[in-house]
Write a protein that holds these residues in place. Structure first.
Motif, mmCIF file in Angstrom:
data_model
loop_
_atom_site.group_PDB
_atom_site.id
_atom_site.type_symbol
_atom_site.label_atom_id
_atom_site.label_comp_id
_atom_site.label_asym_id
_atom_site.label_seq_id
_atom_site.Cartn_x
_atom_site.Cartn_y
_atom_site.Cartn_z
ATOM 1 N N ASP A 338 0.943 -1.191 -0.261
ATOM 2 C CA ASP A 338 -0.696 0.143 0.341
ATOM 3 C C ASP A 338 0.945 1.426 0.075
ATOM 4 O O ASP A 338 0.675 1.982 -0.789
ATOM 5 C CB ASP A 338 -1.101 -0.278 1.246
ATOM 6 C CG ASP A 338 -2.215 -0.773 1.258
ATOM 7 O OD1 ASP A 338 -2.873 -1.643 -0.128
ATOM 8 O OD2 ASP A 338 -2.314 -1.358 1.874
ATOM 9 N N LEU A 339 1.734 1.319 0.738
ATOM 10 C CA LEU A 339 3.061 2.611 0.898
ATOM 11 C C LEU A 339 3.859 2.797 0.092
ATOM 12 O O LEU A 339 3.400 4.362 -0.988
ATOM 13 C CB LEU A 339 3.949 2.412 2.107
ATOM 14 C CG LEU A 339 4.957 3.043 2.496
ATOM 15 C CD1 LEU A 339 5.349 3.449 3.573
ATOM 16 C CD2 LEU A 339 5.476 3.081 1.456
ATOM 17 N N ALA A 340 3.780 1.966 -0.838
ATOM 18 C CA ALA A 340 4.401 1.754 -2.440
ATOM 19 C C ALA A 340 3.617 2.331 -3.639
ATOM 20 O O ALA A 340 4.324 3.554 -4.047
ATOM 21 C CB ALA A 340 5.540 0.689 -2.140
ATOM 22 N N LEU A 341 2.505 1.219 -4.031
ATOM 23 C CA LEU A 341 1.866 1.976 -4.684
ATOM 24 C C LEU A 341 1.597 3.659 -3.961
ATOM 25 O O LEU A 341 1.351 4.079 -5.438
ATOM 26 C CB LEU A 341 0.730 1.284 -4.619
ATOM 27 C CG LEU A 341 1.035 -0.331 -5.024
ATOM 28 C CD1 LEU A 341 -0.558 -0.863 -4.827
ATOM 29 C CD2 LEU A 341 1.282 -0.645 -6.317
ATOM 30 N N ASP A 342 1.328 4.002 -3.097
ATOM 31 C CA ASP A 342 0.485 5.109 -2.957
ATOM 32 C C ASP A 342 1.509 6.580 -3.394
ATOM 33 O O ASP A 342 1.147 6.943 -3.960
ATOM 34 C CB ASP A 342 0.584 5.955 -1.450
ATOM 35 C CG ASP A 342 -1.060 4.893 -1.296
ATOM 36 O OD1 ASP A 342 -2.267 4.508 -1.932
ATOM 37 O OD2 ASP A 342 -1.243 4.640 0.380
ATOM 38 N N ALA A 343 3.034 5.724 -2.896
ATOM 39 C CA ALA A 343 4.364 6.818 -2.859
ATOM 40 C C ALA A 343 4.560 6.976 -4.654
ATOM 41 O O ALA A 343 4.457 8.136 -5.273
ATOM 42 C CB ALA A 343 4.949 6.430 -2.300
ATOM 43 N N LEU A 344 4.137 5.482 -5.078
ATOM 44 C CA LEU A 344 3.920 5.848 -7.016
ATOM 45 C C LEU A 344 3.760 6.247 -7.600
ATOM 46 O O LEU A 344 3.743 6.841 -8.760
ATOM 47 C CB LEU A 344 4.844 4.125 -7.188
ATOM 48 C CG LEU A 344 5.960 3.436 -7.152
ATOM 49 C CD1 LEU A 344 5.136 2.247 -7.223
ATOM 50 C CD2 LEU A 344 7.196 4.099 -6.931
ATOM 51 N N GLU A 345 2.209 6.391 -6.897
ATOM 52 C CA GLU A 345 0.494 6.707 -7.858
ATOM 53 C C GLU A 345 1.512 8.901 -7.426
ATOM 54 O O GLU A 345 0.587 9.882 -8.433
ATOM 55 C CB GLU A 345 -0.391 6.619 -7.408
ATOM 56 C CG GLU A 345 -1.866 7.539 -8.059
ATOM 57 C CD GLU A 345 -2.720 6.133 -6.997
ATOM 58 O OE1 GLU A 345 -3.797 6.818 -8.020
ATOM 59 O OE2 GLU A 345 -2.791 6.369 -6.165
ATOM 60 N N ARG A 346 1.611 9.242 -6.784
ATOM 61 C CA ARG A 346 1.737 10.620 -5.938
ATOM 62 C C ARG A 346 2.911 11.386 -6.807
ATOM 63 O O ARG A 346 2.770 12.350 -7.575
ATOM 64 C CB ARG A 346 2.362 11.000 -4.615
ATOM 65 C CG ARG A 346 0.803 10.548 -3.768
ATOM 66 C CD ARG A 346 1.717 10.416 -2.152
ATOM 67 N NE ARG A 346 2.720 11.689 -2.365
ATOM 68 C CZ ARG A 346 2.906 11.762 -0.849
ATOM 69 N NH1 ARG A 346 2.667 11.299 0.120
ATOM 70 N NH2 ARG A 346 4.223 13.114 -0.501
ATOM 71 N N ALA A 347 3.616 9.657 -7.565
ATOM 72 C CA ALA A 347 4.956 10.729 -7.923
ATOM 73 C C ALA A 347 4.801 11.075 -9.479
ATOM 74 O O ALA A 347 5.259 11.752 -9.856
ATOM 75 C CB ALA A 347 6.333 9.430 -7.897
ATOM 76 N N GLN A 348 4.278 9.423 -10.083
ATOM 77 C CA GLN A 348 4.079 10.160 -11.348
ATOM 78 C C GLN A 348 3.057 10.957 -11.468
ATOM 79 O O GLN A 348 2.485 11.519 -12.529
ATOM 80 C CB GLN A 348 2.869 8.449 -11.606
ATOM 81 C CG GLN A 348 3.955 7.559 -11.784
ATOM 82 C CD GLN A 348 4.663 7.704 -13.471
ATOM 83 O OE1 GLN A 348 4.665 8.538 -14.112
ATOM 84 N NE2 GLN A 348 5.249 5.971 -13.543
ATOM 85 N N LYS A 349 1.447 11.779 -10.806
ATOM 86 C CA LYS A 349 1.339 12.842 -11.175
ATOM 87 C C LYS A 349 1.857 13.806 -11.342
ATOM 88 O O LYS A 349 1.975 14.558 -11.896
ATOM 89 C CB LYS A 349 0.157 12.855 -9.454
ATOM 90 C CG LYS A 349 -1.137 11.881 -9.802
ATOM 91 C CD LYS A 349 -1.744 12.355 -8.713
ATOM 92 C CE LYS A 349 -3.178 10.831 -9.277
ATOM 93 N NZ LYS A 349 -4.352 10.960 -7.540
#
Length: 527
Positions: A338-349
């Motif tokens: 969850d932490l990894a996916l949340d951070a990667l999503e924020r990074a891509q935005k």
């Protein structure tokens, strides 16, 4: 004129334009073509493979070569299952001649067979003036004696000498660094073992820092091997996330954290290159430190742990993305995912990079609701099938019936369009790709227990995870993964076709030889 022509073989190219061939031509380390394109061409060497099966060389996308080589030369307490037997091994090793207070590393520690962890007090009885460090087989914990505890900062937490995650790192750093020469010898030893299993390229999962770094100048050990012609296979290096530093870069660059000189993913050549930035978020299942949303079965509410404060881990992931790195985020538990996916999503935005090819390493426990998120972000799942082959009974027990089928998935990832990548995490467990492929098909542990049977995939999909998908994850699409014209002549010759034998026999198929750069590596292996 060709350098080499392989003939009379069942060549499974994994190239959809010519999937099966009989002949393959090689010139200066590259594939020229197959069948009619090369059959009539003269060659300096013609090798009759007498009907053997040929596949692209296996790519192991997550290994620890230095650790594997060092471990092979370290006294081991495996397979001891009684505390008195372990202490006898330590006692014997500690009595060997060494300077007063010298370190003694011991490999093979795993508390599960013992029912509890060893203690510093027990090690003290057999230390003989040495500093003792028993490394947990997971790489996420250790047990040390009092001589080591006395050197640790007061804020480092331990349980009677047992140290996990960052506490283990603090203990290991007391005895680091290893010399580049020592590391080079260890790396070469492990790399040659890879060749015997059909592996022609691998990704070293974290150098220079983190949990398993061995020196702040660790990359130099690989360069020594490369310069001396002793690097047996192709290696891509992941820099540990904590090697990034705040840099005074130009505001237009859009990032503040970087490796020295701005080095990042892609630097290097076909033999030695810089790959992803490795970021640890949680621990491991063997040590019961992988971060879960629900507790481990049979524990008093233990849900594992993160390596650092979640906001700092997320910031590191985002900073790495902004700096142009491909990211390899270690996330074994579903809470860590969850932490990894949340951070990667924020990074891509913040900075869209459609072909970033970020990876989640291990993806050990992934809930059904997380699968679409992997797909939407284009994140590869770099799994270790042999973990469940060898530890599946234990893992299924601590996950419980509801979660057992979520571990180290296969079918779930593929059905959601997620790139499924095979790897070993060598030396945590067996590095054989063929045994891993067998598990991916059967989903059977060594005891015969089926672990997540619905996650089984077919042989072709499993082979692809160790070839085409591995090349994708390491950004080697143009040069590896299939036996196509223009690609590297890296291949494995097998005694049988894994697609044609009973799945239970796949792991025992003979590795006849491995070719790297068009050369039969048997000629370079020690007798």
């Amino acid at each position: 004129m060709l350098c080499t022509r392989l003939t009379n073989a069942r060549i499974l190219t994994l190239d959809p334009h010519h999937p099966v061939a009989r002949d393959l031509g090689i010139w200066r380390g590259r594939i020229v073509g197959v069948d009619e394109a090369v059959t009539a061409l003269p060659a300096r060497e013609v090798v009759d493979l007498q009907g053997a099966t040929v596949l692209p060389g296996f790519i192991d996308s997550h290994v620890h070569l230095a650790w594997a080589g060092l471990k092979a030369r370290t006294p081991s307490i495996a397979p001891c299952t009684r505390i008195e037997d372990i202490l006898a091994v330590v006692d014997e090793a500690a009595r060997r001649p060494a300077p007063p207070g010298a370190w003694l590393d011991i490999a093979g520690y795993d508390q599960r067979a013992l029912g509890r962890h060893l203690t510093a007090a027990e090690l003290d009885r057999v230390s003989h003036g040495r500093k003792i460090l028993l490394m947990h087989d997971s790489g996420h914990a250790c047990v040390v004696n009092t001589a080591v505890l006395d050197l640790l900062p007061a804020e480092v937490e331990h349980e009677e000498g047992f140290l996990a995650e960052s506490a283990m790192t603090a203990a290991r750093r007391l005895r680091l660094p290893y010399s580049q020469e020592e590391l080079a010898d260890a790396i070469e030893h492990a790399a040659r073992a890879c060749l015997t299993e059909g592996i022609t390229a691998c990704a070293e999962a974290g150098i220079g820092g983190g949990l398993l770094g061995h020196s702040p100048v660790e990359l130099g050990a690989y360069q020594l091997l490369r310069d001396r012609g002793r690097l047996p296979l192709r290696v891509q290096l992941m820099a540990s996330g904590d090697t990034l530093r705040t840099r005074a870069v130009h505001p237009d660059d859009g990032f503040t954290q970087a490796l020295d000189l701005g080095l990042r993913t892609g630097f290097g050549d076909d033999w030695l290159s810089l790959g992803a930035l490795k970021i640890y978020t949680d621990g491991g299942m063997m040590a019961r430190t992988a971060a879960l949303t629900s507790p481990y079965e049979g524990t008093d509410g233990n849900t594992g742990r993160f390596q650092d404060a979640p906001d700092r881990l997320a910031r590191l992931i985002i900073d790495g993305h902004l700096a142009g790195w491909q990211l390899a985020v270690h996330a074994i538990g579903d809470r860590a995912a969850d932490l990894a996916l949340d951070a990667l999503e924020r990074a891509q935005k913040l900075k869209p990079r459609p072909d970033a090819r970020h990876r989640i390493e291990h993806a050990g426990l992934v809930r059904p609701d997380q699968l679409p998120r992997f797909a939407a972000l284009g994140v590869s799942a770099v799994v270790q099938p042999n973990f469940l082959r060898y530890f599946g009974d234990d893992y299924a027990m601590v996950m419980g019936e509801r979660r057992a089928g979520w571990m180290y998935r296969g079918r779930g990832f593929l059905d959601h369009g997620v790139t499924l990548v095979g790897s070993s995490d060598r030396p945590v467990t067996d590095g054989s790709p063929l045994r891993a492929i067998q598990f991916m098909v059967e989903r059977a542990s060594v005891s015969g227990r089926i672990v997540g049977g619905d996650e089984g995939i077919d042989v072709a999909e499993a082979v692809r995870a160790y070839t085409v998908a591995g090349a994708h994850a390491c950004r080697w699409d143009d040069t590896a993964g299939s036996l196509s014209p223009g690609k590297r002549a890296d291949l494995v010759v097998l005694g049988d076709d894994p697609h044609r034998v009973d799945p239970a026999r796949i792991g025992d198929i003979e590795i006849v030889t491995t070719y790297v750069d068009g050369r039969d590596t048997r000629e370079a292996l020690p007798a």
